[in-house]
Scaffold this motif. Structure first.
Motif, mmCIF file in Angstrom:
data_model
loop_
_atom_site.group_PDB
_atom_site.id
_atom_site.type_symbol
_atom_site.label_atom_id
_atom_site.label_comp_id
_atom_site.label_asym_id
_atom_site.label_seq_id
_atom_site.Cartn_x
_atom_site.Cartn_y
_atom_site.Cartn_z
ATOM 1 N N VAL A 1 79.127 58.436 169.695
ATOM 2 C CA VAL A 1 79.075 59.774 170.297
ATOM 3 C C VAL A 1 79.029 60.866 169.228
ATOM 4 O O VAL A 1 78.361 61.880 169.410
ATOM 5 N N ALA A 2 79.728 60.672 168.112
ATOM 6 C CA ALA A 2 79.790 61.725 167.088
ATOM 7 C C ALA A 2 79.483 61.213 165.687
ATOM 8 O O ALA A 2 79.809 61.867 164.701
ATOM 9 N N TYR A 3 78.851 60.049 165.567
ATOM 10 C CA TYR A 3 78.557 59.522 164.233
ATOM 11 C C TYR A 3 77.269 58.698 164.246
ATOM 12 O O TYR A 3 76.791 58.254 165.282
ATOM 13 N N ILE A 4 76.721 58.504 163.033
ATOM 14 C CA ILE A 4 75.601 57.589 162.803
ATOM 15 C C ILE A 4 75.974 56.723 161.607
ATOM 16 O O ILE A 4 76.247 57.238 160.518
ATOM 17 N N HIS A 5 76.002 55.411 161.803
ATOM 18 C CA HIS A 5 76.308 54.472 160.719
ATOM 19 C C HIS A 5 74.981 53.963 160.154
ATOM 20 O O HIS A 5 74.181 53.381 160.872
ATOM 21 N N VAL A 6 74.752 54.213 158.868
ATOM 22 C CA VAL A 6 73.492 53.861 158.213
ATOM 23 C C VAL A 6 73.747 52.712 157.244
ATOM 24 O O VAL A 6 74.721 52.733 156.480
ATOM 25 N N SER A 7 72.893 51.706 157.252
ATOM 26 C CA SER A 7 73.009 50.583 156.319
ATOM 27 C C SER A 7 71.626 50.238 155.770
ATOM 28 O O SER A 7 70.608 50.575 156.373
ATOM 29 N N TRP A 8 71.593 49.543 154.636
ATOM 30 C CA TRP A 8 70.327 49.225 153.984
ATOM 31 C C TRP A 8 70.535 48.035 153.050
ATOM 32 O O TRP A 8 71.662 47.599 152.809
ATOM 33 N N ARG A 9 69.444 47.519 152.496
ATOM 34 C CA ARG A 9 69.513 46.401 151.561
ATOM 35 C C ARG A 9 69.718 46.933 150.142
ATOM 36 O O ARG A 9 69.170 47.977 149.774
ATOM 37 N N ARG A 10 70.508 46.203 149.352
ATOM 38 C CA ARG A 10 70.790 46.638 147.980
ATOM 39 C C ARG A 10 69.501 46.744 147.169
ATOM 40 O O ARG A 10 68.601 45.896 147.275
ATOM 41 N N THR A 11 69.397 47.810 146.373
ATOM 42 C CA THR A 11 68.199 48.089 145.588
ATOM 43 C C THR A 11 68.451 47.799 144.109
ATOM 44 O O THR A 11 69.507 48.158 143.572
ATOM 45 N N GLU A 12 67.494 47.178 143.463
ATOM 46 C CA GLU A 12 67.624 46.842 142.050
ATOM 47 C C GLU A 12 67.778 48.106 141.209
ATOM 48 O O GLU A 12 67.108 49.108 141.431
ATOM 49 N N ASN A 13 68.676 48.053 140.229
ATOM 50 C CA ASN A 13 68.955 49.140 139.280
ATOM 51 C C ASN A 13 69.696 50.325 139.911
ATOM 52 O O ASN A 13 69.901 51.343 139.244
ATOM 53 N N ALA A 14 70.091 50.226 141.160
ATOM 54 C CA ALA A 14 70.773 51.348 141.816
ATOM 55 C C ALA A 14 72.253 51.374 141.440
ATOM 56 O O ALA A 14 72.926 50.348 141.453
ATOM 57 N N LYS A 15 72.751 52.564 141.100
ATOM 58 C CA LYS A 15 74.172 52.769 140.855
ATOM 59 C C LYS A 15 74.847 53.388 142.077
ATOM 60 O O LYS A 15 76.029 53.181 142.326
ATOM 61 N N SER A 16 74.085 54.181 142.814
ATOM 62 C CA SER A 16 74.598 54.800 144.035
ATOM 63 C C SER A 16 73.421 55.119 144.956
ATOM 64 O O SER A 16 72.254 54.932 144.588
ATOM 65 N N TYR A 17 73.756 55.595 146.128
ATOM 66 C CA TYR A 17 72.735 55.908 147.129
ATOM 67 C C TYR A 17 73.051 57.260 147.766
ATOM 68 O O TYR A 17 74.212 57.564 148.067
ATOM 69 N N ARG A 18 72.011 58.048 147.987
ATOM 70 C CA ARG A 18 72.157 59.329 148.662
ATOM 71 C C ARG A 18 71.575 59.229 150.065
ATOM 72 O O ARG A 18 70.472 58.724 150.240
ATOM 73 N N ILE A 19 72.332 59.719 151.015
ATOM 74 C CA ILE A 19 71.936 59.631 152.417
ATOM 75 C C ILE A 19 71.635 61.044 152.923
ATOM 76 O O ILE A 19 72.438 61.966 152.727
ATOM 77 N N TYR A 20 70.484 61.182 153.555
ATOM 78 C CA TYR A 20 70.044 62.483 154.056
ATOM 79 C C TYR A 20 69.887 62.422 155.569
ATOM 80 O O TYR A 20 69.529 61.388 156.140
ATOM 81 N N ILE A 21 70.152 63.554 156.214
ATOM 82 C CA ILE A 21 70.034 63.638 157.667
ATOM 83 C C ILE A 21 69.254 64.894 158.036
ATOM 84 O O ILE A 21 69.368 65.931 157.375
#
Length: 208
Positions: A47-67
């Motif tokens: 109702v008040a959230y969106i849970h986002v998931s993805w596959r691990r990316t090579e060489n990634a240290k972190s991930y930025r999520i945009y809406i």
């Protein structure tokens, strides 16, 4: 090597806004390459959230999520994990999400955009009343959504969708003499994606 350098210059000229060619920084022995595109982005909504998931990316240290809401993109957060929960959103609202991987060499390309929506709130069904031969009028409290689905059954049979509407309405063609159980749920449609809310309470009514 010469051909690659020429190809880079041509591509840089195409992308340049001021006509200047800038060399792409090469990864040194201690400098990792920029991460690739994030793949397999999936969403799960409430109702008040969106849970986002993805596959691990090579060489990634972190991930930025945009809406994105109403055509305006914003950074929702950053994480070193492969999932993120965007909280405090408006129920029954259309959204689009995307993500990208980051390391010391920079930010990788954005993932594919994922259309979604927060779930509508649970509808409260106020009453189901007979109004005529084979007709039952339904009344419920409205919630933020694209519309409503009316589901019904009689006896021990399974529920079936009886109608789709934008506001409280009368449902016709009910067989006389039968006692029906009725429930409703709201939905949000974001192009080809439909997100449903929880079913309402159940009301019973005997059709004339």
């Amino acid at each position: 090597a010469m051909e690659q350098e020429i190809r880079h210059c041509v591509e840089a000229l195409r992308e340049s806004k001021d006509g200047l060619v800038r060399k792409k920084p090469a990864a040194g022995p201690d400098q990792p390459e920029a991460p690739g595109q994030v793949m397999h982005v999936k969403v799960r909504t409430g109702v008040a959230y969106i849970h986002v998931s993805w596959r691990r990316t090579e060489n990634a240290k972190s991930y930025r999520i945009y809406i994105c809401k109403n055509g305006k993109w914003a950074l929702a957060g950053e994480t070193s994990k492969t999932s993120f929960k965007i909280k405090n959103l408006v129920s029954g609202t259309k959204y689009t999400v995307k993500t990208s991987a980051v390391n010391s060499a920079g930010q990788g390309p954005y993932s594919a955009q994922v259309l979604t929506a927060t779930s509508p709130k649970k509808v409260r069904l106020k009453y189901a009343r007979r109004t005529g031969a084979g007709s039952v009028k339904l009344k419920w409290g409205s919630v933020k959504s694209s519309g409503y689905e009316i589901w019904m059954k009689y006896g021990k049979r399974s529920y079936k969708r009886a109608a789709v509407c934008r506001k409280p309405t009368a449902v016709k063609k009910w067989k006389r003499g039968r006692t029906y159980s009725v429930k409703i749920r709201a939905y949000v449609k974001n192009k080809n994606v439909t997100v449903y809310g929880a079913f309402s309470n159940v009301k019973k009514c005997r059709a004339r």
